[in-house]
Motif scaffolding. Structure first.
Motif, short mmCIF file in Angstrom:
data_model
loop_
_atom_site.label_atom_id
_atom_site.label_comp_id
_atom_site.label_asym_id
_atom_site.label_seq_id
_atom_site.Cartn_x
_atom_site.Cartn_y
_atom_site.Cartn_z
N GLU A 105 4.34 25.77 -16.47
CA GLU A 105 4.09 24.87 -15.35
C GLU A 105 4.53 25.50 -14.03
O GLU A 105 3.84 25.36 -13.00
CB GLU A 105 4.79 23.54 -15.57
CG GLU A 105 4.16 22.69 -16.66
CD GLU A 105 4.84 21.34 -16.79
OE1 GLU A 105 5.81 21.08 -16.04
OE2 GLU A 105 4.40 20.55 -17.63
N LEU A 142 -5.62 19.98 -16.10
CA LEU A 142 -5.97 18.88 -16.99
C LEU A 142 -5.51 19.16 -18.42
O LEU A 142 -5.00 18.27 -19.12
CB LEU A 142 -7.48 18.66 -16.95
CG LEU A 142 -8.02 17.37 -17.56
CD1 LEU A 142 -7.42 16.16 -16.88
CD2 LEU A 142 -9.55 17.35 -17.46
N LEU A 143 -5.65 20.42 -18.83
CA LEU A 143 -5.20 20.83 -20.18
C LEU A 143 -3.69 20.70 -20.32
O LEU A 143 -3.18 20.22 -21.35
CB LEU A 143 -5.61 22.28 -20.43
CG LEU A 143 -6.37 22.47 -21.72
CD1 LEU A 143 -7.82 22.65 -21.40
CD2 LEU A 143 -5.88 23.64 -22.45
N TRP A 157 -1.77 18.71 -18.63
CA TRP A 157 -1.45 17.29 -18.66
C TRP A 157 -1.62 16.73 -20.09
O TRP A 157 -0.78 15.99 -20.59
CB TRP A 157 -2.36 16.55 -17.68
CG TRP A 157 -2.13 15.07 -17.62
CD1 TRP A 157 -0.99 14.38 -17.95
CD2 TRP A 157 -3.07 14.08 -17.20
NE1 TRP A 157 -1.15 13.04 -17.76
CE2 TRP A 157 -2.43 12.82 -17.29
CE3 TRP A 157 -4.38 14.13 -16.73
CZ2 TRP A 157 -3.07 11.63 -16.95
CZ3 TRP A 157 -5.01 12.96 -16.38
CH2 TRP A 157 -4.36 11.72 -16.50
N ALA A 158 -2.71 17.15 -20.74
CA ALA A 158 -2.98 16.68 -22.09
C ALA A 158 -1.92 17.17 -23.08
O ALA A 158 -1.52 16.45 -24.00
CB ALA A 158 -4.36 17.13 -22.54
N LEU A 159 -1.44 18.41 -22.87
CA LEU A 159 -0.48 18.99 -23.82
C LEU A 159 0.95 18.56 -23.55
O LEU A 159 1.74 18.36 -24.48
CB LEU A 159 -0.57 20.52 -23.77
CG LEU A 159 -1.88 21.13 -24.28
CD1 LEU A 159 -1.90 22.63 -24.05
CD2 LEU A 159 -2.07 20.83 -25.77
N SER A 160 1.31 18.42 -22.27
CA SER A 160 2.71 18.15 -21.94
C SER A 160 2.97 16.73 -21.47
O SER A 160 4.11 16.27 -21.45
CB SER A 160 3.18 19.12 -20.85
OG SER A 160 2.53 18.84 -19.61
N GLY A 161 1.92 16.05 -21.05
CA GLY A 161 2.09 14.71 -20.51
C GLY A 161 2.52 14.71 -19.06
O GLY A 161 2.75 13.64 -18.48
N LEU A 210 1.71 14.98 -15.29
CA LEU A 210 0.54 14.79 -14.44
C LEU A 210 0.58 15.64 -13.17
O LEU A 210 -0.47 15.97 -12.60
CB LEU A 210 0.42 13.31 -14.06
CG LEU A 210 -0.73 12.88 -13.16
CD1 LEU A 210 -2.06 13.20 -13.81
CD2 LEU A 210 -0.62 11.39 -12.83
N TRP A 243 -1.76 18.89 -12.58
CA TRP A 243 -3.17 18.56 -12.41
C TRP A 243 -3.39 17.80 -11.10
O TRP A 243 -4.40 18.00 -10.42
CB TRP A 243 -3.65 17.70 -13.59
CG TRP A 243 -5.09 17.35 -13.46
CD1 TRP A 243 -6.17 18.18 -13.62
CD2 TRP A 243 -5.64 16.07 -13.13
NE1 TRP A 243 -7.34 17.50 -13.40
CE2 TRP A 243 -7.05 16.20 -13.11
CE3 TRP A 243 -5.06 14.81 -12.86
CZ2 TRP A 243 -7.88 15.12 -12.82
CZ3 TRP A 243 -5.90 13.75 -12.58
CH2 TRP A 243 -7.29 13.90 -12.56
#
Length: 394
Positions: free
Chosen positions: A5, A318-319, A321-325, A327, A330
């Motif tokens: 990140e 976006l990916l 966000w989906a993997l780590s939660g 936001l 993104w």
């Protein structure tokens, strides 16, 4: 994941800088009023230099547009450089003075310019104007360029626009719009906040003493970009004269158009990576505002590449966000994309409506995706030598 990140945010920050510069340039072009130009002084003695390589088919039209604006005593010199056709004869028949040059090792526009300047040095003029052999001048351009260059004692750049040929594809229309954004909208934005513009290769006027000292003899594929930065470093950065206009047409030949765009973009990216950090450091160290402004402008990637980078970070964000939660990554990437998108839409509304319909503008991201091979080629087999673009139909 935290390390990823942080890396993502650093890359996003690096991309946000050119996006912000781009958006500020467009905003200034739209919001700020046009600066009133100083009254023109006396018309200087001048010469027009036209470097030409295999331009026999179209050079007569260029010469006619130049000669229509010349006065007795002005000179028009065509440098027929390493030609394999009748460029020299066609130019002479059209009424130009011709210098023929052959050198298989030293090829490129820079060498042609150098030869022309050295030839004209036998009887120097006050201002030298460079016009490419495939360009046409709008009325009054030579008078404006020459007088401004003499009055301001610096290079003056005409507004240089590329047009699509009749029956052009949507791809070429998008390229025309991207050109208008770069050479018109962004250059006007800088002009309206009192900053210089890049040299654009044609429609360039120079005080004689400055062009005579310039290091022109090179095969650099973006010799105009390099020369403009060198002028800024020396203290006389180019300025835009939007009232003086020069036009040209994109090659109708598909391979020629691809070669032309590849040369421009590889040259731009090469200069950005090689010269950008050094020029910015030198500008900050010496307090050279104009050099800093042109370097920052140069470090804005071509619009297609900038769009690709912004979209790629949106997908990656976006990916993540989906993997780590989380936001936040993104969200920042989305803000970057929205800023770029808004700037492009505003530029289209002001400068692109006559080029593209709003529906056709939606093709722009697809156009950017189709240019991925050009940017991959830069990484593995970049174009470093000047190659003439084939203009006619296959």
């Amino acid at each position: 994941m935290i390390a990823l990140e942080i890396l993502f945010l650093l890359v996003l920050l690096a991309l946000a800088v050119p996006v912000c510069v781009f958006a500020l340039q467009i905003g200034a072009a739209l919001v700020l009023r046009r600066k009133l130009a100083a009254p023109l002084g006396a018309r200087p003695t001048l010469a027009v230099l036209v470097p030409a390589h295999d331009e026999a088919a179209g050079i007569a039209a260029t010469i006619a547009s130049v000669r229509a604006q010349l006065l007795p005593g002005d000179r028009l010199l065509v440098v027929a450089d390493n030609c394999t056709d009748d460029t020299g004869a066609a130019a002479m028949q059209a009424g130009a003075e011709v210098l023929t040059r052959f050198d298989a090792e030293r090829r490129g526009k820079g060498y042609a310019l150098d030869a022309g300047v050295r030839h004209l040095a036998q009887a120097p003029v006050q201002v030298l104007i460079v016009i490419d052999a495939d360009c046409l001048l709008e009325a009054g351009a030579i008078e404006l360029l020459a007088a401004r260059s003499l009055a301001e004692n610096r290079p003056i750049q005409a507004l240089y626009m590329m047009r699509s040929p009749p029956g052009a594809s949507l791809k070429t229309k998008v390229a025309e719009f991207a050109w208008a954004v770069k050479n018109r909208a962004r250059a006007l934005g800088y002009q309206r906040v009192g900053l210089p513009c890049q040299l654009m290769g044609t429609g360039m006027a120079f005080p004689w003493e400055q062009i005579a000292r310039a290091d022109l003899a090179s095969g650099h594929i973006v010799e105009d970009l390099k020369l403009g930065l060198e002028c800024a470093r020396a203290g006389y950065a180019p300025r835009l004269c939007e009232q003086a206009r020069v036009t040209s047409v994109f090659p109708a030949n598909v391979a020629g158009a691809h070669t032309q765009r590849t040369r421009w973009e590889h040259g731009h990216l090469g200069m950005m990576l090689k010269e950008g950090p050094r020029n910015l450091f030198d500008a900050l160290r010496s307090g050279n505002r104009d050099l800093a402004a042109l370097t920052v402008d140069m470090c804005v990637p071509p619009l297609a590449l900038l769009t690709l980078g912004v979209l790629a970070l949106c997908v990656l964000g976006l990916l993540m966000w989906a993997l780590s939660g989380h936001l936040l990554p993104w969200g920042f990437a989305l803000i970057n994309a929205l800023l770029l998108g808004a700037a492009v839409l505003l530029a289209w509304a002001k400068f692109g409506r006559t080029i593209l319909t709003f529906r056709n503008l939606a093709y722009a991201p697809i156009y950017a995706l189709r240019k991925i091979p050009v940017y991959l080629q830069f990484l593995v087999r970049r174009q470093v030598a000047w190659v003439r673009s084939q203009r006619d139909e296959p």
